[in-house]
Design an enzyme around this catalytic site. Structure first.
Site, PDB file in Angstrom:
ATOM      1  N   GLY A  73      86.014 -20.662  41.944  1.00 58.49           N
ATOM      2  CA  GLY A  73      87.027 -21.594  42.409  1.00 58.49           C
ATOM      3  C   GLY A  73      86.874 -21.873  43.892  1.00 58.49           C
ATOM      4  O   GLY A  73      85.861 -21.532  44.505  1.00 58.49           O
ATOM      5  N   GLY A  74      87.895 -22.504  44.457  1.00 65.39           N
ATOM      6  CA  GLY A  74      87.824 -22.877  45.867  1.00 65.39           C
ATOM      7  C   GLY A  74      87.871 -21.701  46.808  1.00 65.39           C
ATOM      8  O   GLY A  74      87.401 -21.788  47.941  1.00 65.39           O
ATOM      9  N   PHE A  75      88.443 -20.589  46.355  1.00 63.39           N
ATOM     10  CA  PHE A  75      88.615 -19.458  47.246  1.00 63.39           C
ATOM     11  C   PHE A  75      87.687 -18.287  46.943  1.00 63.39           C
ATOM     12  O   PHE A  75      87.603 -17.355  47.726  1.00 63.39           O
ATOM     13  CB  PHE A  75      90.064 -18.962  47.193  1.00 63.39           C
ATOM     14  N   GLY A  76      87.017 -18.308  45.814  1.00 67.56           N
ATOM     15  CA  GLY A  76      86.163 -17.177  45.508  1.00 67.56           C
ATOM     16  C   GLY A  76      85.604 -17.246  44.100  1.00 67.56           C
ATOM     17  O   GLY A  76      85.803 -18.212  43.364  1.00 67.56           O
ATOM     18  N   LYS A 126      88.455 -10.894  41.340  1.00 71.65           N
ATOM     19  CA  LYS A 126      88.327 -12.092  42.165  1.00 71.65           C
ATOM     20  C   LYS A 126      87.829 -11.690  43.540  1.00 71.65           C
ATOM     21  O   LYS A 126      88.509 -10.999  44.285  1.00 71.65           O
ATOM     22  CB  LYS A 126      89.669 -12.817  42.283  1.00 71.65           C
ATOM     23  N   ASP A 154      98.713 -26.100  41.764  1.00 68.59           N
ATOM     24  CA  ASP A 154      97.395 -26.373  41.187  1.00 68.59           C
ATOM     25  C   ASP A 154      97.402 -26.143  39.680  1.00 68.59           C
ATOM     26  O   ASP A 154      96.503 -25.499  39.134  1.00 68.59           O
ATOM     27  CB  ASP A 154      96.327 -25.507  41.859  1.00 68.59           C
TER      28      ASP A 154
END
Length: 497
Positions: A144-147, A168, A272
């Site tokens: 995803g966008g963060f990890g 994550k 989201d």
């Protein structure tokens, strides 16, 4: 002894020099070591070396004649040793400083976790590294966008038992991943609900924080709806093709959103909601995951304002795109788009950048609403009333104007059939946005995504008041791209039939 040192440039000219006279009269030994060292704390590199030894007498010359080579060799080795020693000191200080920073972050994290309700378990990073085979590609579940998320088995608190978990690993730059970690854990650890993925624990290693969630064996909802590779649909091939399964999935998601909007205090906004963030557990129930963009609304407030809208194109409400203010109604908009994806089996935005709400509303206007239903669902157990109920709810939730959308209390009532289906107008309404000054801005709201594939931040030219007609429907909001790094804003304010 007089020593002169000069710095030589590429052309052979002197840029600077210095000299030093040394008195050896008190030294009885005829041997000595001459070396260079830097007093400025920088690495010193000696590129060339020239030495001239002059005898003051024949006696001195005869004594030093055999040692000149030794003096030169020792001098060079001494300067090299000084360089190595300086490098070792600098590297030691660097890594020692890094280690102290990591140790400080770990201590801060441990203290923060101790203050959280339930106190998430701290897992050993070495156990995670071993279980994921050093985060091998084969253990990756998604990114995803963060990890990136990895699957592995970790030892449970009870001896002899293991936990199937999803790890994550935050992978943005050093300055932001720590903030991303704290933001997500501060939200997700508050929440306790059967339709929200529970946080199990955390870990940390050398600036890399990790969150450990309960593993969802059936993957994400989008893998089932859109048959993406890596999904688990082959294990239960018919479940997702039953309207009852999808109806229950909508109910699960609605129940989870109802909890964060109306049952938990303070209000939590997910920001989201989309099929890839809905996970499917072993009993095929839906659970909301990925709270990386989630935020807590301060007490007494009803919105959260960001510098720029953050979310997924196609699921972001028009008022959020313009104002940057996220509310529970902007979550409801995304939920409405999600319902339409689930019932139609189509993506929110297709290859021609057309939005699903435009297509479904067009069918509704023509009295052919049920034509939007996924063809895989038209089996013997298909209930057209249930399908129509959800399609109307999807349109109502994705209404262009937030004041006309139901809240999650009303949505749950409609889904559980304790309230009638919403009354949805046949024509898609204009988007009307009231500024703080009270001026009304209006547009024939259309979610055509003509600039979605550009790396632009969209600016909006706004004119207040009128609903004047024109050939293209009387737009008073016009898409105007301006230079910027984001492609999350798109042209949804252009009328197209």
């Amino acid at each position: 002894m007089e020593v002169q040192v000069g710095v030589v440039d590429a052309e052979g000219g002197h840029q600077g020099s210095g000299n030093k006279a040394l008195n050896f009269s008190d030294i009885s030994s005829p041997y000595g070591l001459f070396s260079f060292a830097s007093s400025m704390g920088q690495l010193f590199q000696l590129h060339t070396w020239n030495s001239t030894v002059e005898s003051e007498s024949d006696e001195l010359g005869s004594k030093n004649k055999g040692t000149t080579t030794t003096i030169i060799l020792c001098s060079v080795l001494g300067s090299a040793g000084a360089t190595v020693a300086t490098a070792v000191v600098v590297l030691y200080c660097y890594f020692n400083s890094k280690y102290r920073g990591w140790k400080k972050e770990l201590d801060q994290l441990a203290k923060s976790m101790q203050r959280l309700p339930g106190v998430p378990t701290q897992f050993s990073f070495s156990d995670i590294q071993r279980a994921t085979n050093n985060f091998h590609e084969a253990t990756k579940l998604g990114r995803g966008g963060f990890g990136t998320v990895y699957k592995c088995s970790l030892p449970a608190r009870k001896k002899g038992e293991v936990l199937e978990v999803a790890v994550k690993k935050f992978s943005r730059d050093d300055n932001r991943r720590y903030e991303d970690f704290l933001a997500e854990v501060s939200v997700i650890n508050r929440l306790r609900h059967k339709n929200i993925i529970p946080l199990i624990g955390w870990s940390y290693n050398k600036g890399e924080p990790l969150l450990i969630y309960e593993y969802m064996p059936n993957g994400s909802l989008d893998q089932h709806l859109f048959r993406r590779s890596g999904g688990k649909e082959h294990q239960q091939p018919t479940l997702i093709n039953q309207l009852g399964t999808r109806y229950n999935m909508v109910k699960d998601i609605a129940t989870g959103l109802h909890y964060v909007h109306h049952e938990y205090e303070p209000i939590v906004l997910h920001r989201d909601i989309k099929t890839s963030n809905i996970m499917v557990d072993s009993t095929f129930q839906g659970r909301i995951g990925d709270f990386g963009l989630a935020c807590v609304v301060a007490k007494g407030k009803n919105s959260y304002t960001d510098i720029e809208p953050r979310g997924t194109p196609g699921f972001m409400s028009p008022e959020y795109i313009i104002s940057g203010k996220a509310t529970s109604k902007s979550d409801v908009f995304a939920f409405g788009v999600l319902i339409l994806e689930i019932i139609t089996g189509k993506l929110a935005v297709d290859a021609q950048f057309r939005h699903i709400t435009d297509w479904v509303w067009h069918l509704h206007k023509e009295g052919r609403l049920l034509n939007a239903v996924d063809s895989h669902l038209t089996t013997e157990e298909f209930d057209p009333d249930d399908a129509k109920r959800l399609l109307l709810l999807g349109l109502a939730c994705s209404h262009p104007n937030p004041s006309d959308r139901p809240n999650m209390v009303e949505a749950v009532q409609i889904i559980t059939k304790s309230a009638a289906p919403p009354d949805v107008p046949l024509e898609k309404p204009r988007f009307v946005w009231e500024q703080e000054e009270g001026h009304l801005l209006s547009s024939d709201y259309n979610t055509e995504l003509s600039s979605l594939n550009r790396s632009l931040t969209s600016g909006i030219e706004m004119t207040s008041g009128g609903l004047d007609s024109s050939e293209n429907g009387g737009n008073s909001l016009h898409h105007r791209p301006t230079a910027g790094p984001s492609h999350e804003l798109f042209s949804i304010y252009h009328t197209a039939e």
